[in-house]
Write an enzyme that holds these catalytic residues in place. Structure first.
Site, mmCIF file in Angstrom:
data_model
loop_
_atom_site.group_PDB
_atom_site.id
_atom_site.type_symbol
_atom_site.label_atom_id
_atom_site.label_comp_id
_atom_site.label_asym_id
_atom_site.label_seq_id
_atom_site.Cartn_x
_atom_site.Cartn_y
_atom_site.Cartn_z
ATOM 1 N N PHE A 204 -2.800 -8.348 3.240
ATOM 2 C CA PHE A 204 -1.857 -8.094 3.937
ATOM 3 C C PHE A 204 -1.052 -6.394 3.335
ATOM 4 C CE2 PHE A 204 -1.861 -12.166 1.913
ATOM 5 C CZ PHE A 204 -2.607 -13.117 3.045
ATOM 6 N N CYS A 205 -1.768 -5.964 3.018
ATOM 7 C CA CYS A 205 -1.478 -4.300 2.895
ATOM 8 C C CYS A 205 -1.612 -3.841 1.661
ATOM 9 C CB CYS A 205 -0.017 -3.453 3.819
ATOM 10 S SG CYS A 205 -1.221 -3.521 5.448
ATOM 11 N N ASN A 206 -1.587 -5.554 0.413
ATOM 12 C CA ASN A 206 -0.808 -5.476 -0.620
ATOM 13 C C ASN A 206 -2.470 -5.771 -1.513
ATOM 14 O OD1 ASN A 206 -0.085 -5.319 -2.759
ATOM 15 N ND2 ASN A 206 1.714 -7.195 -1.788
ATOM 16 N N THR B 200 0.884 -0.899 -0.205
ATOM 17 C CA THR B 200 -0.246 0.070 0.224
ATOM 18 C C THR B 200 0.875 1.385 -0.071
ATOM 19 O OG1 THR B 200 -1.962 -0.696 0.952
ATOM 20 C CG2 THR B 200 -1.988 0.971 1.087
#
Length: 781
Positions: A412-414, A122
Site C-alpha cells: 500500500f505504498c508504505n 512513500t
C-alpha cells in the site's frame, strides 16, 4: 465478542444505499476506501448541474470563479474547525504534492534536521530527496507517540537556537489504520524529541553536533481525514497535507496544504514562481515581487478551478447523507461507523479456524479495536493454511475479484509499515526488493514462503454490514471449505474475468519446480540445478544421479550412517568430467563417458539395499584421494555399469535405495520451524525434486503428477531414518529433525514422496531425450 451496532438509522442507511445503487447493479463489494472512497450519485449529478447553470471560467477572467474558490477555502477551514486567522489553505494536486511543497520550502536554518516516521507513505520518504536539512532521521512510531523531551514539567527553552527541525508522520497509518496520538504534536513542538531516531544521513558524516532546534510538525492527514474528524483548534500541526478524493470520492486531482501562521514563518523564499504568484516580474532584469497573500505565492499557474468548485458538492453530500446529531458531528459519526465495521470484521476473523484449531488469518495491528481514537476503519491481514503456511496475497486478490469483492493487497505504498508489521529486517527487504526483484504494486507475494505484503480491507460511510459479511463468507468458503487445488482450478476456470494484472498472477498459482539436486556419488553432496537451468532424464532418473558410489575394503557401500564426512565431498558435473571437491583446495576428476572409463576399469560387484550391483572400479588414484580425505583405508570408487531393476515393479534404478526420484515440498520443511536457514534443512532430506506448494504435507495426498508435461506416478511416502539428523553442510548430527517429524506426523516418520517417471508413449525408434527445467509447472492429477 461485541455484537455489531449500526451507527445509522434504517432511514439514513436507505438514503445512503440509494446513492450507491451502481454497486448492486455491478454486483460489486467495494472495500478499498483507504485507496479512495466512492462518490455519491447525486453528488456528481449536482456538480454537473452546477457547471451547466453557471459560467465558470479562468478565475483571472471571472469573479464568480474566484468567489467559488474562496467559498471552498472557507469550507475547508470550517471542516477542520479553524479559520483563516490560524491557517492558510494552499491548493495542490494531492497530498503528495503538498508534502513536496513542504520539503522544498521549509527553512531548516543552519542546524535543523528532518525526522520522519518509519510507518509512512512513500511520498514522505520522497521528501528526503528534496529537504535541505542538516541530518535525516527515521523515527519509530513509539518515538513519536512517546511525546517530546519534557524535562521537569517545563518547556525546554534554549537560547541561541540556530535551526528548525521538521518532524513528519501520518495521523493514521494507511497500512493498519493505527492512529498516532495527536497530542504528540504539541509535545514535540514544545519539547523537541526525546530521541532523534536512526540517522540515515548527515552533512557532518557520522559526527553529530548536539544542537537545540525549534520543532515543527508536518502531518500527513490523507488517510486520517477520510473518515475521522481533525480539530485544528485542539491540535495545531504546522502543516497538514491531504487529498480530497479520499474524503469525497470526487473530484480527483485536487488536494491541499494547510499552513499554520507559525509554519508560514519558516517557509523560505521560493526558487521558482509561476503565473498568479507574483505582483510583477521583469523580463529585462532579475527583479520580481511575490503576492502579498501567503497562499497565492505557492499556487503556481491556473488552479484546477472546476475540480475545486466540485468540492462544494462533496461537503454538502456528507452533511446530507450523514447529518450531525446533538451528540456527534458528521465526521464523528462516519468515524464511529467505519470503526464499528472494522471491529466486527476483526472479531469475526479471530473466530475463523481450520479444523485442527489453527487460525485462518494473521492480523496486523498495534492496539486492537477497542478505541476509535487509536484505530481507524482498516483491517490488514494475511491468510494461513491449515499447516500454518501463508497464502499469497495475489491469490486472495484473485479469489476476491471472482467473488465481486474489490480490496487492496501489497504494501500500500508504505514499505516501512510493511517492514514493521511483517517483522522484516533490513536484509529481508534487500532480499525481497533487490535480489528477488519485487517492485511496488506487483503480485510477487511470497519469498521463501514469507509474505511480502498483506491484504487490506477498509471502509467508508457507504460500506454496509452486508458488504463485510460477503468478505467473511468468501474467506470461509474459499479457505476453510476447499482444498488448495480446488481453489486453483476455480481461479483458472474463471481467469478471463480478471483484470490483466491478476490474469498474470493466475499463472503463478500452480506450484513450480524450484530446484533439482543430482547426487552423482551416492551419499555425497548434491550438484544443484537452479532456475532457469534444465537437466536431462534417463530411464533411471536424473542423468548421472547416484551413478557412482564409494565402497570400503570389503566391497560394501559406504554411507553417511558410517561416515558423515561423505557429505563434505562436493561433486561438480562439467562438460566431460565429474570433479570431486573436498574443502577448498583438494579435488579429483574422473571421466563422465562410460565408454572412456570402461576401457581401463576392472569390473566388480557390490550391493545396494541387498541387491547386487555391477560396477566399474574407477582406479587407484581416485581411491587414494578418497582414503586420504575421509581418513579410511581401502576405499574404492565404483561406477554402475549394469542395469538394476527394482524388486517391486522392475522400474530401472540407479544406485538409489528405493525409487527413481524423491520429491520434497519446501512448505513441509518450513513447517518444522527450525532455527537454521531453510535451505540447510532442505538439504538434510537429500531430495532430487524440490517444489513449494504453499501448503505443508500436501504432497502426501498425491497419486500422480506432471512436471513440465512429464508424467510421474507416486510410489508412496519416504520413511525417514536418522540420516536426516546430519547437517549436509557441516556433517554434524542433531536429533531434533527426526523428533519434530515424528511429532508432526503423529509417530510416523514420513517426509517427502517417491515418484517414478511414466515412460512416454512413443513408437519412435530413438525417442527424444526429455528434460526438466526449473520453473516448470507442477500439475497434480
Amino acid at each position: 465478542m461485541t455484537p455489531y451496532r449500526p451507527e445509522f438509522s434504517a432511514a439514513e442507511q436507505s438514503r445512503i444505499d440509494a446513492e450507491f445503487s451502481r454497486l448492486a447493479r455491478n454486483k460489486t463489494v467495494y472495500l478499498d476506501h483507504a485507496g479512495t472512497t466512492l462518490y455519491a450519485e447525486n453528488q456528481v449529478t449536482a456538480a454537473a448541474e452546477q457547471l451547466q447553470r453557471n459560467v465558470i471560467c479562468n478565475p483571472h477572467t471571472c469573479r464568480l470563479t474566484g468567489d467559488f474558490v474562496d467559498q471552498v477555502r472557507f469550507k475547508i477551514l470550517e471542516f477542520f474547525n479553524t479559520t483563516a486567522e490560524d491557517y492558510h489553505v494552499i491548493f495542490t494536486a494531492n497530498a503528495t504534492a503538498a508534502l513536496s511543497l513542504v520539503a522544498e520550502n521549509f527553512d531548516f536554518g543552519s542546524s535543523g534536521d528532518f525526522h520522519f516516521c518509519q510507518e509512512n507513505h512513500t511520498s514522505v520518504l520522497g521528501m528526503r530527496e528534496r529537504v535541505r536539512a542538516n541530518g535525516i532521521y527515521m523515527l519509530r512510531e513509539k518515538e513519536i507517540s512517546g511525546g517530546g523531551a519534557k524535562e521537569n514539567g517545563t518547556v525546554h527553552q534554549v537560547s541561541g537556537k540556530t535551526g528548525n527541525s521538521l518532524v513528519t508522520f501520518s495521523a493514521q497509518c494507511n497500512f493498519s489504520g493505527y492512529k498516532i496520538p495527536l497530542d504528540s504534536i504539541e509535545k514535540i513542538q514544545n519539547y523537541g524529541l526525546s530521541k532523534p531516531g536512526k540517522q540515515l544521513w548527515s552533512a557532518l558524516g557520522d559526527k553529530k553536533e548536539h544542537t537545540h532546534n525549534d520543532y515543527y510538525i508536518c502531518l500527513d492527514a490523507a488517510s486520517f481525514v477520510a473518515t475521522s474528524p481533525l480539530d485544528l483548534r485542539k491540535y495545531r500541526p504546522d502543516y497538514v497535507c491531504l487529498s480530497f478524493y479520499k474524503i469525497f470520492g470526487y473530484p480527483t486531482g485536487v488536494g491541499a496544504l494547510l499552513v499554520s501562521r507559525r509554519g508560514a514563518e519558516v517557509f523560505q523564499k521560493r526558487r521558482f514562481f509561476g503565473g498568479g504568484t507574483i505582483n510583477y516580474a521583469f523580463p529585462h532584469a532579475m527583479d520580481y515581487q511575490l503576492r502579498e497573500t501567503f497562499h497565492q505565492r505557492y499556487e503556481d499557474g491556473t488552479l484546477p478551478f472546476l475540480s475545486i468548485v466540485g468540492l462544494l458538492e462533496g461537503f454538502r453530500t456528507l452533511e446530507r447523507l450523514v447529518p450531525k446529531t446533538d451528540e456527534f458531528s458528521t465526521m464523528e459519526r462516519i468515524s464511529r461507523h467505519v470503526f464499528g465495521l472494522a471491529k466486527y470484521v476483526e472479531d469475526q476473523l479471530r473466530q475463523l479456524q481450520h479444523p485442527n484449531g489453527e487460525p485462518l488469518v494473521e492480523l496486523y495491528n498495534k492496539v486492537g479495536y477497542q478505541d476509535k481514537a487509536r484505530q481507524g476503519g482498516i483491517v490488514a491481514f494475511n491468510v494461513r493454511t491449515e499447516s500454518g503456511s501463508f497464502v499469497g496475497f495475489g491469490e486472495i486478490a484473485c479469489v476476491a475479484a471472482l467473488h465481486g469483492i474489490l480490496l487492496r493487497t501489497g504494501c500500500f505504498c508504505n514499505i516501512g509499515a510493511c517492514q514493521y508489521y511483517l517483522g522484516l529486517d533490513e536484509d529481508a527487504l534487500d532480499s525481497i526488493y533487490k535480489r528477488a526483484g519485487r517492485i511496488c504494486g506487483d503480485y510477487f507475494d511470497l519469498v521463501d514462503g514469507q509474505p511480502t505484503g498483506a491484504v487490506r480491507v477498509s471502509f467508508g460511510y457507504m460500506t454496509t454490514i452486508q458488504d463485510v459479511e460477503q468478505l467473511l463468507q468468501m474467506l470461509r468458503s474459499s479457505y476453510l471449505a476447499t482444498k488448495p487445488l480446488q481453489r486453483i482450478q476455480f481461479i483458472e476456470e474463471q481467469a478471463e474475468q480478471l483484470p490483466p494484472l491478476l490474469k498474470e498472477r493466475v499463472q503463478l498459482l500452480r506450484p513450480k519446480l524450484l530446484q533439482m539436486a543430482i547426487y552423482p556419488v551416492k551419499s555425497c553432496a548434491a550438484f544443484k540445478i537452479e532456475s532457469p537451468g534444465s537437466w536431462p532424464l534417463t530411464d533411471q532418473g536424473l542423468k548421472y544421479d547416484r551413478e557412482w558410489m564409494i565402497v570400503d575394503m570389503n566391497g560394501m557401500a559406504l554411507t553417511q550412517k558410517r561416515c558423515t564426512e561423505l557429505c563434505l565431498i562436493r561433486p561438480v558435473i562439467k562438460v566431460d568430467q565429474l570433479e570431486l571437491q573436498f574443502g577448498d583446495n583438494s579435488h579429483f576428476s574422473v571421466p563422465l563417458s562410460l565408454e572412456d572409463q570402461a576401457a581401463d576399469s576392472a569390473k566388480c560387484v557390490s550391493k545396494v539395499c541387498r541387491q547386487p550391483v555391477e560396477g566399474l572400479d574407477c582406479g587407484d588414484a581416485v581411491a587414494q584421494w578418497l582414503s586420504e580425505n575421509l581418513g579410511l583405508e581401502g576405499l574404492r570408487l565404483l561406477r554402475q555399469s549394469g542395469q538394476r531393476n527394482s524388486s517391486k515393479d522392475q522400474q530401472k534404478l540407479s544406485l538409489v535405495n528405493q525409487a527413481q526420484f524423491l520429491l520434497l515440498n519446501r512448505s513441509s520443511v518450513r513447517s518444522l520451524q527450525f532455527e537454521e536457514p531453510l535451505d540447510e534443512t532442505v538439504d538434510r532430506f537429500r531430495a532430487n525434486i524440490i517444489i513449494d506448494t504453499g501448503s505443508a504435507f500436501e504432497e502426501l495426498t498425491y497419486k500422480a503428477l506432471s512436471i513440465g508435461g512429464i508424467q510421474f506416478q507416486v510410489e508412496g511416502p519416504c520413511q525417514r531414518c536418522d540420516m536426516i539428523c546430519i547437517n549436509q553442510r557441516t556433517g554434524e548430527r542433531s536429533p531434533e529433525t527426526l523428533t519434530t517429524i515424528s511429532r508432526l506426523q503423529k509417530g510416523r516418520m514420513r517426509f517427502g514422496i517417491y515418484i517414478t517417471r511414466i515412460p512416454p508413449d512413443t513408437k519412435d525408434l530413438e525417442p527424444k531425450e526429455q528434460h526438466m527445467t526449473c520453473g516448470d509447472v507442477v500439475i497434480v492429477e
